[in-house]
Design an enzyme around this catalytic site. Structure first.
Site, PDB file in Angstrom:
ATOM      1  N   ASP A 112       2.184  -0.312  11.862  1.00  0.00           N
ATOM      2  CA  ASP A 112       2.067  -1.658  12.447  1.00  0.00           C
ATOM      3  C   ASP A 112       3.375  -2.438  12.480  1.00  0.00           C
ATOM      4  O   ASP A 112       3.364  -3.663  12.555  1.00  0.00           O
ATOM      5  CB  ASP A 112       0.986  -2.463  11.697  1.00  0.00           C
ATOM      6  CG  ASP A 112       1.304  -2.593  10.211  1.00  0.00           C
ATOM      7  OD1 ASP A 112       2.225  -1.919   9.721  1.00  0.00           O
ATOM      8  OD2 ASP A 112       0.610  -3.371   9.530  1.00  0.00           O
ATOM      9  N   GLY A 152       0.838  -1.204   0.000  1.00  0.00           N
ATOM     10  CA  GLY A 152       0.000   0.000   0.000  1.00  0.00           C
ATOM     11  C   GLY A 152       0.870   1.251   0.000  1.00  0.00           C
ATOM     12  O   GLY A 152       1.848   1.319   0.730  1.00  0.00           O
ATOM     13  N   ASP A 182       5.001  -4.457   6.335  1.00  0.00           N
ATOM     14  CA  ASP A 182       5.522  -5.746   6.815  1.00  0.00           C
ATOM     15  C   ASP A 182       5.556  -6.825   5.733  1.00  0.00           C
ATOM     16  O   ASP A 182       6.479  -7.637   5.685  1.00  0.00           O
ATOM     17  CB  ASP A 182       4.776  -6.219   8.071  1.00  0.00           C
ATOM     18  CG  ASP A 182       3.294  -6.449   7.834  1.00  0.00           C
ATOM     19  OD1 ASP A 182       2.771  -5.953   6.806  1.00  0.00           O
ATOM     20  OD2 ASP A 182       2.659  -7.111   8.660  1.00  0.00           O
ATOM     21  N   THR A 218       4.131   2.903   5.556  1.00  0.00           N
ATOM     22  CA  THR A 218       2.731   2.454   5.640  1.00  0.00           C
ATOM     23  C   THR A 218       1.976   3.364   6.601  1.00  0.00           C
ATOM     24  O   THR A 218       2.531   3.756   7.639  1.00  0.00           O
ATOM     25  CB  THR A 218       2.613   0.984   6.117  1.00  0.00           C
ATOM     26  OG1 THR A 218       1.254   0.731   6.521  1.00  0.00           O
ATOM     27  CG2 THR A 218       3.501   0.665   7.311  1.00  0.00           C
ATOM     28  N   ASP A 235      -0.268   2.404   8.442  1.00  0.00           N
ATOM     29  CA  ASP A 235      -0.800   1.584   9.537  1.00  0.00           C
ATOM     30  C   ASP A 235      -0.010   1.687  10.851  1.00  0.00           C
ATOM     31  O   ASP A 235      -0.538   1.363  11.920  1.00  0.00           O
ATOM     32  CB  ASP A 235      -0.859   0.116   9.118  1.00  0.00           C
ATOM     33  CG  ASP A 235      -1.754  -0.118   7.905  1.00  0.00           C
ATOM     34  OD1 ASP A 235      -2.634   0.737   7.670  1.00  0.00           O
ATOM     35  OD2 ASP A 235      -1.567  -1.133   7.213  1.00  0.00           O
ATOM     36  N   ARG A 251       1.173  -5.185  -5.694  1.00  0.00           N
ATOM     37  CA  ARG A 251       1.223  -6.383  -4.867  1.00  0.00           C
ATOM     38  C   ARG A 251       1.513  -7.527  -5.846  1.00  0.00           C
ATOM     39  O   ARG A 251       0.874  -7.619  -6.886  1.00  0.00           O
ATOM     40  CB  ARG A 251      -0.090  -6.559  -4.102  1.00  0.00           C
ATOM     41  CG  ARG A 251      -0.235  -5.441  -3.052  1.00  0.00           C
ATOM     42  CD  ARG A 251      -1.360  -5.680  -2.083  1.00  0.00           C
ATOM     43  NE  ARG A 251      -1.240  -4.804  -0.933  1.00  0.00           N
ATOM     44  CZ  ARG A 251      -2.069  -3.792  -0.647  1.00  0.00           C
ATOM     45  NH1 ARG A 251      -3.066  -3.514  -1.445  1.00  0.00           N
ATOM     46  NH2 ARG A 251      -1.884  -3.079   0.447  1.00  0.00           N
ATOM     47  N   ARG A 288      -5.393  -1.871   9.161  1.00  0.00           N
ATOM     48  CA  ARG A 288      -5.355  -3.346   9.169  1.00  0.00           C
ATOM     49  C   ARG A 288      -5.585  -3.854  10.581  1.00  0.00           C
ATOM     50  O   ARG A 288      -6.512  -3.428  11.226  1.00  0.00           O
ATOM     51  CB  ARG A 288      -4.026  -3.842   8.607  1.00  0.00           C
ATOM     52  CG  ARG A 288      -4.018  -3.878   7.094  1.00  0.00           C
ATOM     53  CD  ARG A 288      -2.900  -4.743   6.570  1.00  0.00           C
ATOM     54  NE  ARG A 288      -2.996  -4.855   5.124  1.00  0.00           N
ATOM     55  CZ  ARG A 288      -1.984  -5.122   4.328  1.00  0.00           C
ATOM     56  NH1 ARG A 288      -0.778  -5.317   4.827  1.00  0.00           N
ATOM     57  NH2 ARG A 288      -2.174  -5.210   3.032  1.00  0.00           N
TER      58      ARG A 288
HETATM   59  P1  ADP Z   1       2.713  -4.116   2.806  1.00  0.00           P
HETATM   60  O1  ADP Z   1       4.149  -4.145   2.437  1.00  0.00           O
HETATM   61  O2  ADP Z   1       2.112  -2.742   2.758  1.00  0.00           O
HETATM   62  O3  ADP Z   1       2.428  -4.858   4.109  1.00  0.00           O
HETATM   63  P2  ADP Z   1       1.587  -6.393   1.326  1.00  0.00           P
HETATM   64  O4  ADP Z   1       1.348  -7.221   2.535  1.00  0.00           O
HETATM   65  O5  ADP Z   1       0.517  -6.321   0.291  1.00  0.00           O
HETATM   66  O6  ADP Z   1       1.896  -4.872   1.666  1.00  0.00           O
HETATM   67  O7  ADP Z   1       2.940  -6.939   0.638  1.00  0.00           O
HETATM   68  C1  ADP Z   1       3.473  -6.317  -0.510  1.00  0.00           C
HETATM   69  C2  ADP Z   1       4.176  -7.333  -1.361  1.00  0.00           C
HETATM   70  O8  ADP Z   1       5.270  -7.915  -0.626  1.00  0.00           O
HETATM   71  C3  ADP Z   1       3.340  -8.540  -1.785  1.00  0.00           C
HETATM   72  O9  ADP Z   1       2.510  -8.284  -2.897  1.00  0.00           O
HETATM   73  C4  ADP Z   1       4.410  -9.544  -2.127  1.00  0.00           C
HETATM   74  O10 ADP Z   1       4.982  -9.305  -3.389  1.00  0.00           O
HETATM   75  C5  ADP Z   1       5.454  -9.261  -1.050  1.00  0.00           C
HETATM   76  N1  ADP Z   1       5.207 -10.175   0.079  1.00  0.00           N
HETATM   77  C6  ADP Z   1       4.263 -10.088   1.044  1.00  0.00           C
HETATM   78  N2  ADP Z   1       4.274 -11.162   1.855  1.00  0.00           N
HETATM   79  C7  ADP Z   1       5.248 -11.963   1.378  1.00  0.00           C
HETATM   80  C8  ADP Z   1       5.749 -13.249   1.746  1.00  0.00           C
HETATM   81  N3  ADP Z   1       5.233 -13.916   2.788  1.00  0.00           N
HETATM   82  N4  ADP Z   1       6.760 -13.774   1.009  1.00  0.00           N
HETATM   83  C9  ADP Z   1       7.282 -13.104  -0.042  1.00  0.00           C
HETATM   84  N5  ADP Z   1       6.845 -11.895  -0.448  1.00  0.00           N
HETATM   85  C10 ADP Z   1       5.851 -11.336   0.230  1.00  0.00           C
HETATM   86  O1  F6P Z   2      -1.707  -1.159   4.574  1.00  0.00           O
HETATM   87  C1  F6P Z   2      -2.304   0.045   4.191  1.00  0.00           C
HETATM   88  C2  F6P Z   2      -3.788  -0.122   3.987  1.00  0.00           C
HETATM   89  O2  F6P Z   2      -4.317   1.130   3.591  1.00  0.00           O
HETATM   90  C3  F6P Z   2      -4.563  -0.679   5.173  1.00  0.00           C
HETATM   91  O3  F6P Z   2      -4.793   0.296   6.165  1.00  0.00           O
HETATM   92  C4  F6P Z   2      -5.801  -1.203   4.513  1.00  0.00           C
HETATM   93  O4  F6P Z   2      -6.394  -2.233   5.263  1.00  0.00           O
HETATM   94  C5  F6P Z   2      -5.286  -1.714   3.195  1.00  0.00           C
HETATM   95  O5  F6P Z   2      -4.050  -1.065   2.950  1.00  0.00           O
HETATM   96  C6  F6P Z   2      -6.208  -1.476   2.050  1.00  0.00           C
HETATM   97  O6  F6P Z   2      -5.668  -2.093   0.941  1.00  0.00           O
HETATM   98  P1  F6P Z   2      -6.165  -1.837  -0.564  1.00  0.00           P
HETATM   99  O7  F6P Z   2      -5.451  -0.618  -1.060  1.00  0.00           O
HETATM  100  O8  F6P Z   2      -5.722  -3.054  -1.293  1.00  0.00           O
HETATM  101  O9  F6P Z   2      -7.623  -1.632  -0.533  1.00  0.00           O
END
Ligand code: ADP
Ligand code: F6P
Length: 319
Positions: free
Chosen positions: A129, A11, A103, A125, A127, A72, A171
């Site tokens: 978090d 995000g 994360d 982020t 969040d 993503r 989240r």
């Molecule tokens: P954020 O970084 O904001 O928490 P996401 O959880 O959507 O966002 O993760 C972003 C990207 O990081 C994912 O689309 C993926 O490419 C990579 N990623 C997330 N989790 C994993 C994982 N368990 N193993 C490898 N890559 C991951």
């Molecule tokens: O991680 C950032 C965030 O905006 C969260 O607060 C929310 O739950 C999520 O991303 C929303 O994701 P998307 O942009 O895929 O709707």
């Protein structure tokens, strides 16, 4: 270390552009070559990579979103995908990678580092978090966006003597709700870390009305969920008109606050320093107000540190 790459993932968050700018300009200042990678891990796998100069990051410090775009990427979650990514980095001569994200993105960076790639994560982020750092980039800006909305809702809900339930992002983390509730003078803050009892909440609302409260503002973290449902239930039980507002993606946009811009400069600079020091799998962050770096495994294994003391303060101030 001669060439570094930078990407944004997951995000988007206000302040990501300021962080890209800091990474690029500090690295160039240190004599490094900098490659921008578009669309996060997806662009990395597909080789969407271009060389950046000081001008590439002109006029972006005040802009929300990310000029590198974000994505993503499911493929990166597979070992095969990460191997392809590591190979692309090799082909482009990239010796170290800066990952700006949350994360999930950091989990990806950790796994990539196991394939021998030097990685450093900058927390980006709304969040807040990530337990290893006091603040993530974008949190402060999002908080001010929520606060602005709360101020406006207060005007209308007090005119109508209504209950207003505001659902905010985060989240599974209640920080955005807690800080916004505290700063906005909310009557109740509902977060996943604490939970709530709907009967208790309705009793508090009725007691407030008896004491002469003009309105009642409830900040609900999305991790608890269902603002519409909660507003309906409150109206049913208390007989007081209630409305739900889901702030949604508005919270992700906008010009970054001064705090987020300064934080971006500090973290971006530290990330480059960490790579130049030859460190391999790190994250940068803020602890006791100071910029720190830490092993990525250690950082990700820390459990959430919700500030219960601050929650108690918010509760004591609310009636
Ligand atoms: P954020 O970084 O904001 O928490 P996401 O959880 O959507 O966002 O993760 C972003 C990207 O990081 C994912 O689309 C993926 O490419 C990579 N990623 C997330 N989790 C994993 C994982 N368990 N193993 C490898 N890559 C991951
Ligand atoms: O991680 C950032 C965030 O905006 C969260 O607060 C929310 O739950 C999520 O991303 C929303 O994701 P998307 O942009 O895929 O709707």
């Amino acid at each position: 270390m001669k060439t570094i790459g930078v990407l944004t993932s997951g995000g988007d968050a206000p302040g990501m552009n300021a962080a890209i700018r800091a990474v690029v300009r500090i690295a160039l200042d240190k004599g490094l070559k900098v490659m921008g990678i578009q669309r996060g891990y997806s662009g990395l796998i597909n080789g969407e990579i271009f060389e950046m100069n000081r001008h590439s990051v002109s006029d972006i410090i005040h802009r929300g979103g990310t000029i590198l775009r974000t994505a993503r990427c499911e493929e990166f979650k597979t070992q095969e995908g990460r191997k392809r990514a590591a190979n692309v980095l090799k082909v482009f001569g990239i010796d170290g990678l800066v990952v700006i994200g949350g994360d999930g993105s950091f989990t990806g960076a950790r796994l990539l580092s196991e394939l021998g790639v030097a990685t450093v994560g900058i927390p980006g982020t709304i969040d807040n978090d990530l337990a290893y750092t006091e603040y993530t980039l974008g949190f402060d800006t999002a908080l001010n966006t929520v606060l602005d909305a709360i101020n406006k809702l207060r005007d209308t809900s007090s005119s109508h003597e209504r209950v207003s339930v505001v659902e905010v992002m985060g989240r599974g983390c209640g920080d955005l709700a807690l800080y916004a509730g505290l700063a906005g003078g909310a009557e109740s803050v509902i977060v996943p870390e604490i939970g709530y009892d709907v009967d208790e909440l309705c009793k508090t609302i009725l007691e407030g009305k008896l004491r002469g409260k003009m309105h009642n503002l409830i900040v609900l973290a999305e991790g608890v969920g269902g603002a519409e449902e909660l507003a309906k239930k409150i109206e049913e039980v208390t007989g007081i008109s209630a409305r739900a507002t889901i702030l949604g993606h508005i919270q992700r946009g906008g010009s970054p606050s001064a705090f987020d811009r300064v934080l971006a400069a500090k973290l971006g600079s530290k990330a480059v320093e960490v790579l130049l020091d030859g460190k391999k799998a790190r994250v940068v962050g803020l602890r006791d107000g100071k910029v720190i770096d830490e092993d990525i495994n250690e950082a990700l294994s820390r459990t959430a540190n919700f500030d219960e003391n601050l929650y108690d303060i918010a509760r004591a101030l609310s009636y």
